[in-house]
Design a protein around this motif. Structure first.
Motif, PDB file in Angstrom:
ATOM      1  N   VAL A  54      51.510  48.014  42.458  1.00  0.00           N
ATOM      2  CA  VAL A  54      50.095  48.071  42.803  1.00  0.00           C
ATOM      3  C   VAL A  54      49.603  46.656  43.085  1.00  0.00           C
ATOM      4  O   VAL A  54      49.826  45.743  42.269  1.00  0.00           O
ATOM      5  CB  VAL A  54      49.251  48.691  41.667  1.00  0.00           C
ATOM      6  CG1 VAL A  54      47.756  48.572  41.979  1.00  0.00           C
ATOM      7  CG2 VAL A  54      49.622  50.158  41.449  1.00  0.00           C
ATOM      8  N   ARG A  55      48.973  46.473  44.218  1.00  0.00           N
ATOM      9  CA  ARG A  55      48.302  45.222  44.541  1.00  0.00           C
ATOM     10  C   ARG A  55      46.819  45.417  44.246  1.00  0.00           C
ATOM     11  O   ARG A  55      46.169  46.288  44.831  1.00  0.00           O
ATOM     12  CB  ARG A  55      48.494  44.862  46.009  1.00  0.00           C
ATOM     13  CG  ARG A  55      47.716  43.625  46.471  1.00  0.00           C
ATOM     14  CD  ARG A  55      48.350  42.354  45.973  1.00  0.00           C
ATOM     15  NE  ARG A  55      49.635  42.100  46.611  1.00  0.00           N
ATOM     16  CZ  ARG A  55      50.414  41.072  46.317  1.00  0.00           C
ATOM     17  NH1 ARG A  55      50.034  40.220  45.365  1.00  0.00           N
ATOM     18  NH2 ARG A  55      51.580  40.913  46.924  1.00  0.00           N
ATOM     19  N   LEU A  56      46.276  44.635  43.312  1.00  0.00           N
ATOM     20  CA  LEU A  56      44.886  44.786  42.880  1.00  0.00           C
ATOM     21  C   LEU A  56      44.039  43.667  43.466  1.00  0.00           C
ATOM     22  O   LEU A  56      44.293  42.492  43.211  1.00  0.00           O
ATOM     23  CB  LEU A  56      44.798  44.776  41.350  1.00  0.00           C
ATOM     24  CG  LEU A  56      43.400  44.916  40.749  1.00  0.00           C
ATOM     25  CD1 LEU A  56      42.757  46.239  41.152  1.00  0.00           C
ATOM     26  CD2 LEU A  56      43.461  44.790  39.228  1.00  0.00           C
ATOM     27  N   ILE A  57      43.024  44.055  44.225  1.00  0.00           N
ATOM     28  CA  ILE A  57      42.136  43.101  44.885  1.00  0.00           C
ATOM     29  C   ILE A  57      40.730  43.286  44.320  1.00  0.00           C
ATOM     30  O   ILE A  57      40.229  44.412  44.236  1.00  0.00           O
ATOM     31  CB  ILE A  57      42.115  43.332  46.409  1.00  0.00           C
ATOM     32  CG1 ILE A  57      43.527  43.220  46.990  1.00  0.00           C
ATOM     33  CG2 ILE A  57      41.179  42.335  47.094  1.00  0.00           C
ATOM     34  CD1 ILE A  57      43.623  43.671  48.443  1.00  0.00           C
ATOM     35  N   VAL A 108      47.716  49.617  47.473  1.00  0.00           N
ATOM     36  CA  VAL A 108      46.731  48.543  47.524  1.00  0.00           C
ATOM     37  C   VAL A 108      45.389  49.101  47.051  1.00  0.00           C
ATOM     38  O   VAL A 108      44.874  50.060  47.630  1.00  0.00           O
ATOM     39  CB  VAL A 108      46.596  47.960  48.941  1.00  0.00           C
ATOM     40  CG1 VAL A 108      45.524  46.864  48.976  1.00  0.00           C
ATOM     41  CG2 VAL A 108      47.946  47.399  49.407  1.00  0.00           C
ATOM     42  N   VAL A 109      44.845  48.503  45.989  1.00  0.00           N
ATOM     43  CA  VAL A 109      43.606  48.967  45.383  1.00  0.00           C
ATOM     44  C   VAL A 109      42.559  47.860  45.464  1.00  0.00           C
ATOM     45  O   VAL A 109      42.795  46.741  44.992  1.00  0.00           O
ATOM     46  CB  VAL A 109      43.817  49.369  43.911  1.00  0.00           C
ATOM     47  CG1 VAL A 109      42.485  49.737  43.247  1.00  0.00           C
ATOM     48  CG2 VAL A 109      44.795  50.534  43.816  1.00  0.00           C
ATOM     49  N   SER A 110      41.416  48.175  46.054  1.00  0.00           N
ATOM     50  CA  SER A 110      40.274  47.266  46.040  1.00  0.00           C
ATOM     51  C   SER A 110      39.320  47.727  44.941  1.00  0.00           C
ATOM     52  O   SER A 110      38.838  48.858  44.973  1.00  0.00           O
ATOM     53  CB  SER A 110      39.540  47.284  47.382  1.00  0.00           C
ATOM     54  OG  SER A 110      40.259  46.599  48.372  1.00  0.00           O
ATOM     55  N   ALA A 111      39.065  46.848  43.980  1.00  0.00           N
ATOM     56  CA  ALA A 111      38.078  47.124  42.935  1.00  0.00           C
ATOM     57  C   ALA A 111      36.849  46.270  43.223  1.00  0.00           C
ATOM     58  O   ALA A 111      36.966  45.075  43.511  1.00  0.00           O
ATOM     59  CB  ALA A 111      38.649  46.800  41.562  1.00  0.00           C
ATOM     60  N   ILE A 112      35.682  46.893  43.172  1.00  0.00           N
ATOM     61  CA  ILE A 112      34.457  46.204  43.570  1.00  0.00           C
ATOM     62  C   ILE A 112      34.037  45.219  42.482  1.00  0.00           C
ATOM     63  O   ILE A 112      33.788  45.605  41.333  1.00  0.00           O
ATOM     64  CB  ILE A 112      33.342  47.213  43.860  1.00  0.00           C
ATOM     65  CG1 ILE A 112      33.742  48.084  45.064  1.00  0.00           C
ATOM     66  CG2 ILE A 112      32.018  46.512  44.130  1.00  0.00           C
ATOM     67  CD1 ILE A 112      32.789  49.219  45.347  1.00  0.00           C
ATOM     68  N   GLY A 113      33.990  43.944  42.863  1.00  0.00           N
ATOM     69  CA  GLY A 113      33.622  42.899  41.916  1.00  0.00           C
ATOM     70  C   GLY A 113      34.312  41.594  42.259  1.00  0.00           C
ATOM     71  O   GLY A 113      34.687  41.356  43.400  1.00  0.00           O
ATOM     72  N   SER A 151      44.754  38.127  43.731  1.00  0.00           N
ATOM     73  CA  SER A 151      45.088  39.522  44.057  1.00  0.00           C
ATOM     74  C   SER A 151      46.461  39.828  43.479  1.00  0.00           C
ATOM     75  O   SER A 151      47.470  39.865  44.205  1.00  0.00           O
ATOM     76  CB  SER A 151      45.073  39.753  45.577  1.00  0.00           C
ATOM     77  OG  SER A 151      43.822  39.432  46.129  1.00  0.00           O
ATOM     78  N   PRO A 152      46.551  40.029  42.168  1.00  0.00           N
ATOM     79  CA  PRO A 152      47.859  40.135  41.522  1.00  0.00           C
ATOM     80  C   PRO A 152      48.640  41.373  41.951  1.00  0.00           C
ATOM     81  O   PRO A 152      48.064  42.417  42.270  1.00  0.00           O
ATOM     82  CB  PRO A 152      47.509  40.197  40.035  1.00  0.00           C
ATOM     83  CG  PRO A 152      46.107  40.719  39.997  1.00  0.00           C
ATOM     84  CD  PRO A 152      45.434  40.167  41.215  1.00  0.00           C
ATOM     85  N   LEU A 153      49.970  41.224  41.940  1.00  0.00           N
ATOM     86  CA  LEU A 153      50.868  42.346  42.179  1.00  0.00           C
ATOM     87  C   LEU A 153      51.366  42.839  40.829  1.00  0.00           C
ATOM     88  O   LEU A 153      51.865  42.059  40.008  1.00  0.00           O
ATOM     89  CB  LEU A 153      52.050  41.932  43.057  1.00  0.00           C
ATOM     90  CG  LEU A 153      53.032  43.065  43.403  1.00  0.00           C
ATOM     91  CD1 LEU A 153      52.364  44.096  44.321  1.00  0.00           C
ATOM     92  CD2 LEU A 153      54.299  42.509  44.058  1.00  0.00           C
TER      93      LEU A 153
END
Length: 470
Positions: free
Chosen positions: A198-201, A16-21, A171-173
């Motif tokens: 990868v789950r991208l948030i 699980v990845v949190s990208a700021i934005g 929040s795509p997988l």
């Protein structure tokens, strides 16, 4: 306790990845405005000819290998077998057409000013394309590895990997794409292992840091100086805090040349009066200052140009600047455009204090508001002095602009190096930019992400985080 607490995440399940934005999207991206989440999504699902690996070095993308000939004037790329997300093969004609759109003068691509040496992109065979240049560019591969150069198909919007979007939405997988060159049994095994996903948030920094601290994510990426103070407030373990040795520009560009700022001497005096150490340490104690535009010699014929005031004590510099402001005889007030965030608040407080010491009042305005001073906080896409000088020239005087154009058009590498040196010296005299330091880029990284590597590009591709995702 902190050291043990940072490694409690189980090494199972999707990363699980949190990208700021903002929530990531591929739909009609405005490449001049993409933030970290969309940039990460584009990089993960729509590779270019080459890519960055975990260490920020060049690795194959759509091109499996390449050759440089004609004294650096021609790049030949042999394409590997690849498919779009619907399974249709990627053709050399499609690659060439999309690459031409990226480098066209009318493109929205922010890298276009640094790709003007590309003369043509030619399909030689179904597996080979040739990029022809009018001037040698040894740094071309670093530009081609940027997410802005990823090759997207537009109808529907999709790419060729290394991931596929298996669950779209805010929040795509993402799941590793099938590689046509691997056997079916191996590919079936790859698709059956959720830890490869990868789950991208995309979310604001406070939420991303809180999620990580609660062990509900494995990585926060896209951290900048503006949100650095959040880390101490959240109590994140030091072992999880990673800072990139990012190369680039962090400083203030003079965007107005009216009134007092019309004089290069006045601009230079304002720059000289800034206590860079105090300004940067107000945000992060280990943040080192700089007084030069170029961080190193790079491709310049000479070392970085140093302002004449560097050898003088700060008190003497401020005394001279204050006398100049008094001689102007009118109140001087400067607007400084900065992003939101607690780090930017600390930075502005110090900048305002520094300017007040020489009789100048300062107002903070939003990053997109009109201002006399605008923060530039950018990581360099490649190691050329021209990028630093061109990016800092926002705007600069006619002499500096002419020197930059001469560097761009230089027909040989030695002449380019000479012209970069001339432009560096000219821009330093023009005092168009107040360098403060290198960009501050940070991530929060769980120990299960064993491939994560700090690097000068601050590039952390989502397919290069865990050992079993190769």
């Amino acid at each position: 306790m902190l050291a043990t607490g940072c490694d409690r995440r189980a090494d199972t399940g999707a990363v699980v990845v949190s990208a700021i934005g903002s929530p990531p999207t591929l739909a009609n991206p405005d490449l001049r405005a993409i933030d970290e989440p969309s940039r990460a999504l584009i990089d993960a699902t729509a590779q270019g000819l080459v890519r960055f690996d975990a260490a920020g070095q060049i690795e194959p993308g759509l091109a499996e290998r390449w050759t440089v000939i004609d004294d650096g004037m021609t790049y030949i790329f042999r394409l590997r077998r690849a498919t779009w997300s619907d399974g249709r093969p990627v053709s050399a004609e499609e690659v060439a057409a999309r690459l031409k759109r990226h480098v066209a003068p009318t493109s929205r691509n922010p890298l276009v000013p640094f790709l003007s040496a590309i003369d043509d992109v030619v399909v030689m065979t179904p597996e080979v394309i040739e990029v022809r240049l009018t001037r040698p560019r040894p740094d071309l591969l670093n530009l081609f590895a940027q997410p802005e150069m990823a090759l997207l198909r537009t109808r529907p919007v999709s790419g060729s990997g290394p991931f596929r979007m298996v669950q779209p939405g805010p929040s795509p997988l993402l799941r590793p794409a099938v590689d046509p060159d691997r056997d079916e049994a191996d590919e079936a095994d790859r698709g059956a292992r959720p830890e490869r996903d990868v789950r991208l948030i995309g979310e604001r920094a406070a939420l991303a840091v809180t999620r990580f601290a609660a062990k509900r994510s494995d990585m926060v990426t896209g951290g900048r100086f503006s949100d650095w103070p959040l880390l101490s407030a959240a109590g994140v373990a030091p072992a999880n805090i990673k800072v990139d040795p990012a190369a680039g520009l962090f400083g203030l560009a003079f965007t107005s040349r009216d009134g007092l700022l019309a004089d290069a001497g006045a601009r230079d005096a304002i720059s000289a009066s800034i206590d860079r150490t105090a300004v940067l340490k107000s945000v992060r104690s280990q943040w080192l200052p700089t007084e030069t535009l170029l961080p190193d010699q790079l491709d310049s014929a000479t070392p970085p140009s140093v302002p004449a005031w560097v050898a003088l004590p700060l008190a003497q510099r401020r005394q001279a600047a204050a006398a100049l402001v008094r001689a102007w005889g009118k109140p001087v007030r400067l607007r400084i455009s900065l992003p939101a965030g607690p780090g930017a608040t600390l930075l502005f407080t110090q900048l305002a204090t520094n300017l007040a010491a020489i009789g100048i009042a300062a107002d903070r305005v939003a990053a997109d508001a009109p201002a006399e001073l605008r923060l530039i906080d950018e990581v360099a896409p490649y190691d050329s002095g021209r990028w630093y000088l061109q990016t800092a020239c926002a705007p600069c005087g006619p002499e500096a602009s002419a020197a930059l154009e001469a560097a761009r058009l230089a027909p040989t590498l030695p002449e380019r190096s000479r012209q970069v040196a001339v432009a560096d010296a000219t821009l330093t005299r023009d005092a168009a930019f107040i360098p403060l330091g290198r960009p501050l880029r940070w991530s929060l990284v769980a120990l299960r992400l064993r491939l994560w590597t700090a690097n000068a590009r601050a590039a952390h591709p989502l397919n290069r985080l865990r050992l079993d995702t190769r």
